[in-house]
Structure formats: structure tokens, C-alpha cells
Design an enzyme around this catalytic site. Structure first.
Site, PDB file in Angstrom:
ATOM      1  N   ASN A 117       0.887  -1.173   0.117  1.00  0.00           N
ATOM      2  CA  ASN A 117       0.225  -0.020   0.162  1.00  0.00           C
ATOM      3  C   ASN A 117       0.774   1.210  -0.064  1.00  0.00           C
ATOM      4  O   ASN A 117       1.952   1.169   0.654  1.00  0.00           O
ATOM      5  CB  ASN A 117      -1.026  -0.060   1.287  1.00  0.00           C
ATOM      6  CG  ASN A 117      -1.939  -1.184   1.183  1.00  0.00           C
ATOM      7  OD1 ASN A 117      -2.585  -1.325   0.176  1.00  0.00           O
ATOM      8  ND2 ASN A 117      -2.007  -1.693   2.303  1.00  0.00           N
ATOM      9  N   HIS A 173       6.307  -2.115   3.386  1.00  0.00           N
ATOM     10  CA  HIS A 173       6.083  -3.463   3.636  1.00  0.00           C
ATOM     11  C   HIS A 173       5.116  -4.177   2.680  1.00  0.00           C
ATOM     12  O   HIS A 173       4.351  -3.636   2.099  1.00  0.00           O
ATOM     13  CB  HIS A 173       5.585  -3.304   5.138  1.00  0.00           C
ATOM     14  CG  HIS A 173       4.253  -2.689   5.325  1.00  0.00           C
ATOM     15  ND1 HIS A 173       4.520  -1.244   5.510  1.00  0.00           N
ATOM     16  CD2 HIS A 173       2.997  -2.794   5.180  1.00  0.00           C
ATOM     17  CE1 HIS A 173       2.960  -0.728   5.747  1.00  0.00           C
ATOM     18  NE2 HIS A 173       2.252  -1.545   5.287  1.00  0.00           N
ATOM     19  N   VAL A 232       1.497   2.511   8.083  1.00  0.00           N
ATOM     20  CA  VAL A 232       2.915   2.427   8.724  1.00  0.00           C
ATOM     21  C   VAL A 232       3.774   3.109   7.434  1.00  0.00           C
ATOM     22  O   VAL A 232       4.089   2.277   6.661  1.00  0.00           O
ATOM     23  CB  VAL A 232       3.056   1.136   9.224  1.00  0.00           C
ATOM     24  CG1 VAL A 232       4.640   1.298   9.876  1.00  0.00           C
ATOM     25  CG2 VAL A 232       2.353   0.615  10.232  1.00  0.00           C
ATOM     26  N   HIS A 279       2.846  -7.247   1.974  1.00  0.00           N
ATOM     27  CA  HIS A 279       1.575  -7.985   2.823  1.00  0.00           C
ATOM     28  C   HIS A 279       1.779  -9.394   2.207  1.00  0.00           C
ATOM     29  O   HIS A 279       1.401  -9.454   1.060  1.00  0.00           O
ATOM     30  CB  HIS A 279       0.321  -7.526   2.833  1.00  0.00           C
ATOM     31  CG  HIS A 279      -0.088  -6.198   3.700  1.00  0.00           C
ATOM     32  ND1 HIS A 279      -0.560  -6.242   4.708  1.00  0.00           N
ATOM     33  CD2 HIS A 279       0.259  -4.867   3.512  1.00  0.00           C
ATOM     34  CE1 HIS A 279      -0.496  -4.988   5.247  1.00  0.00           C
ATOM     35  NE2 HIS A 279      -0.076  -4.050   4.576  1.00  0.00           N
TER      36      HIS A 279
HETATM   37  P1  DGP Z   1      -0.694  -0.824   5.941  1.00  0.00           P
HETATM   38  O1  DGP Z   1      -2.084  -0.500   6.355  1.00  0.00           O
HETATM   39  O2  DGP Z   1      -0.503  -1.488   4.512  1.00  0.00           O
HETATM   40  O3  DGP Z   1       0.419   0.359   6.511  1.00  0.00           O
HETATM   41  O4  DGP Z   1      -0.616  -1.999   7.139  1.00  0.00           O
HETATM   42  C1  DGP Z   1       0.097  -1.889   8.294  1.00  0.00           C
HETATM   43  C2  DGP Z   1       0.189  -3.303   8.867  1.00  0.00           C
HETATM   44  O5  DGP Z   1       0.973  -3.408   9.764  1.00  0.00           O
HETATM   45  C3  DGP Z   1      -1.315  -3.578   9.384  1.00  0.00           C
HETATM   46  O6  DGP Z   1      -2.042  -4.744   8.797  1.00  0.00           O
HETATM   47  C4  DGP Z   1      -1.137  -3.813  10.687  1.00  0.00           C
HETATM   48  C5  DGP Z   1       0.390  -4.252  11.053  1.00  0.00           C
HETATM   49  N1  DGP Z   1       0.794  -3.415  12.208  1.00  0.00           N
HETATM   50  C6  DGP Z   1       0.734  -2.350  12.643  1.00  0.00           C
HETATM   51  N2  DGP Z   1       1.607  -2.271  13.815  1.00  0.00           N
HETATM   52  C7  DGP Z   1       2.049  -3.619  14.170  1.00  0.00           C
HETATM   53  C8  DGP Z   1       3.026  -3.944  15.047  1.00  0.00           C
HETATM   54  O7  DGP Z   1       3.114  -3.311  16.016  1.00  0.00           O
HETATM   55  N3  DGP Z   1       3.114  -5.445  15.071  1.00  0.00           N
HETATM   56  C9  DGP Z   1       2.915  -6.076  13.984  1.00  0.00           C
HETATM   57  N4  DGP Z   1       3.113  -7.377  14.097  1.00  0.00           N
HETATM   58  N5  DGP Z   1       1.982  -5.720  13.173  1.00  0.00           N
HETATM   59  C10 DGP Z   1       1.811  -4.492  12.941  1.00  0.00           C
END
Ligand code: DGP
Length: 115
Positions: free
Chosen positions: A88, A101, A97, A103
């Protein structure tokens, strides 16, 4: 200078995460809010805030992220049934975030992405 996110702390093992793979270039860990039986995030250890910030210097790194994703899909036993890789970028895509990343989502029929 881009601001660090929680993902930098995960990379440095400063906060807990279910890390499934790590090497000198990338870290992969289970998403905290899984959208499917397998939901893993593959991130570069280097901070790149959005896909818009990727440069030609990152070509190998991005290719490595895809190879790692495919290896993990195999480990998870979803390589043959199938999976989706999603990155994204910014508001309309719902990026939360700002540390790029990928997914890796699978383990069930995901339906069509569009339409
Ligand atoms: P996006 O919407 O593409 O920015 O996805 C961010 C993803 O990151 C979301 O699916 C939840 C995940 N996420 C956010 N904070 C944390 C965290 O502290 N630990 C883990 N394992 N995942 C997280």
C-alpha cells in the site's frame, strides 16, 4: 530524514513480534491484525517510508523481498493454493505504517482484488 516507525523497533527486536524470517536485508513477521490465516509482513531493514521513495539502488532489495515472500509462502504451505502480495502507498491505499512493507496474505480463497 524519514522518521522511524514501530517497524524499526521490531527489526531491532526492541518490541515483541512473531518474526518468521530475518537476514541482513529484510525482516518478516506476522501481522498483528491478520486478514487471513497467513498474513505476514516482509519489510526492508533499511527505512524507506513509501513505495514513492524506492530508488534504482533498491532494485535488488525489492527483488529479495519477493523471493523471501515466495519462500515463506512455501514454508506456510500456501505456495500451490495461492496467495497475494500487496504494498500500500499513501492515503488512498490505506498505508498506516510509513516503512514500506509487503503483505503476504493467503490460506483461504481471497476473491478478486478488483471487480
Ligand atoms: P498498511 O495499512 O499497509 O500500512 O499495513 C500496516 C499493517 O501493519 C497492518 O496490517 C497492521 C500491521 N501492524 C501495525 N503495527 C504493528 C505492530 O506493532 N506489530 C505487527 N506485528 N503488525 C503491526
Amino acid at each position: 530524514m524519514a522518521e522511524e516507525t514501530i517497524f524499526s523497533k521490531i527489526i531491532r527486536h526492541e518490541i515483541p513480534a512473531d518474526i518468521v524470517f530475518q537476514d541482513d536485508k529484510v525482516t518478516a513477521f506476522r501481522d498483528i491484525s491478520p486478514q487471513a490465516p497467513t498474513h505476514i509482513l516482509i519489510i526492508p531493514n533499511k527505512l524507506i517510508p513509501t513505495v514513492n521513495h524506492v530508488t534504482e539502488q533498491d532494485e535488488q532489495l525489492l527483488g529479495h523481498m519477493v523471493i523471501v515472500a515466495a519462500n515463506i509462502a512455501k514454508q506456510e504451505g500456501i505456495d500451490e493454493s495461492g496467495y497475494r502480495l500487496i504494498m500500500n502507498c499513501n492515503k488512498d491505499a490505506g498505508q498506516e505504517v510509513f516503512h514500506i512493507h509487503m503483505h503476504l496474505i493467503g490460506g483461504k480463497n481471497l476473491g478478486r482484488l478488483i471487480g
